[in-house]
Design an enzyme around this catalytic site. Structure first.
Site, PDB file in Angstrom:
ATOM      1  N   ALA A 169       0.831  -1.205   0.000  1.00  0.00           N
ATOM      2  CA  ALA A 169       0.000   0.000   0.000  1.00  0.00           C
ATOM      3  C   ALA A 169       0.864   1.252   0.000  1.00  0.00           C
ATOM      4  CB  ALA A 169      -0.931  -0.007   1.214  1.00  0.00           C
ATOM      5  N   HIS A 170       0.344   2.298  -0.615  1.00  0.00           N
ATOM      6  CA  HIS A 170       0.972   3.624  -0.635  1.00  0.00           C
ATOM      7  C   HIS A 170       2.351   3.614  -1.303  1.00  0.00           C
ATOM      8  CE1 HIS A 170      -2.316   4.561   2.019  1.00  0.00           C
ATOM      9  NE2 HIS A 170      -1.893   3.632   2.859  1.00  0.00           N
ATOM     10  N   ARG A 171       2.563   2.650  -2.196  1.00  0.00           N
ATOM     11  CA  ARG A 171       3.823   2.513  -2.928  1.00  0.00           C
ATOM     12  C   ARG A 171       5.022   2.254  -1.998  1.00  0.00           C
ATOM     13  NH1 ARG A 171       3.372   2.814  -7.930  1.00  0.00           N
ATOM     14  NH2 ARG A 171       5.532   3.327  -8.345  1.00  0.00           N
ATOM     15  N   LEU A 172       4.746   1.648  -0.856  1.00  0.00           N
ATOM     16  CA  LEU A 172       5.800   1.280   0.101  1.00  0.00           C
ATOM     17  C   LEU A 172       6.186  -0.179  -0.154  1.00  0.00           C
ATOM     18  CD1 LEU A 172       4.254   2.978   3.259  1.00  0.00           C
ATOM     19  CD2 LEU A 172       5.930   3.924   1.656  1.00  0.00           C
ATOM     20  N   HIS A 173       6.542  -0.463  -1.380  1.00  0.00           N
ATOM     21  CA  HIS A 173       6.790  -1.823  -1.846  1.00  0.00           C
ATOM     22  C   HIS A 173       7.967  -2.478  -1.129  1.00  0.00           C
ATOM     23  CE1 HIS A 173       4.136  -0.329  -4.868  1.00  0.00           C
ATOM     24  NE2 HIS A 173       5.069   0.385  -5.473  1.00  0.00           N
TER      25      HIS A 173
END
Length: 192
Positions: A169-173
């Site tokens: 989520a939220h580009r917190l890959h």
């Protein structure tokens, strides 16, 4: 305990085989010519083990010419249903004739005939020309097995780097990188 990236790939690949609607073995193959100009296309993974990741093609195709001039490649698996990617980079070698023969024999007859009929990647004046060549191959091999053409076979990408990317989520890959280190692997993380 140290993670073996091939075991991790095997697990992710098995999950993709269950969740991807079409062609879970589809992989983007990036090559570059002798001048470093890149080229990208989709191929199908047909096997992998500790020696590398194998795909098959016409050895007179554009990709084959690029691999002959610059025997390094990158692979990218993207499994949208799992929100995962795997990137693989390394040198490329030819699969053995025995491996190529065995895989060719497993293909459908029409795929085998198509390998003989196609001058892959070369200009085609009109579709009817290819259809006529295919029909000629049907006649040529009527009633007999279709042997592998001498210009067709496998390639193996031996991984030096494997990155496992998991969407968060939220580009917190999450990005796990494995790099060859002697006979083993060095594992680390990358910023998303």
């Amino acid at each position: 305990m140290e993670t073996d990236p091939l075991d991790l790939f095997r697990d992710w690949y098995a999950q993709a085989r269950e969740t991807e609607i079409n062609d879970s073995n589809a992989v983007a193959l990036a090559t570059a010519d002798a001048a470093g100009r890149p080229s990208l296309r989709m191929v199908l993974l047909k096997g992998f083990d500790e020696r590398g990741f194998v795909f098959y093609t016409n050895r007179e195709s554009r990709k084959a010419g690029e691999l002959a001039a610059n025997p390094h490649a990158a692979l990218l698996f993207h499994w949208k249903s799992l929100r995962r990617q795997v990137r693989i980079e390394g040198p490329v070698s030819l699969a053995s004739d025995e491996e190529s023969d065995a895989y060719f024999a497993s293909r459908s007859r029409n795929s085998q005939l198509g390998a003989w009929a196609s001058d892959q990647s070369r200009p085609l004046d009109r579709r009817e020309t290819f259809d006529q060549r295919f029909e000629a191959m049907q006649r040529r091999f009527d009633g007999q097995p279709v042997l592998r053409p001498p210009h067709w076979g496998g390639y193996r990408v031996m991984p030096e780097r494997i990155e496992f990317w998991q969407d968060r989520a939220h580009r917190l890959h999450e990005r796990r990188l494995f790099e060859r280190a002697g006979d083993g692997w060095r594992e680390g993380l990358l910023y998303p």
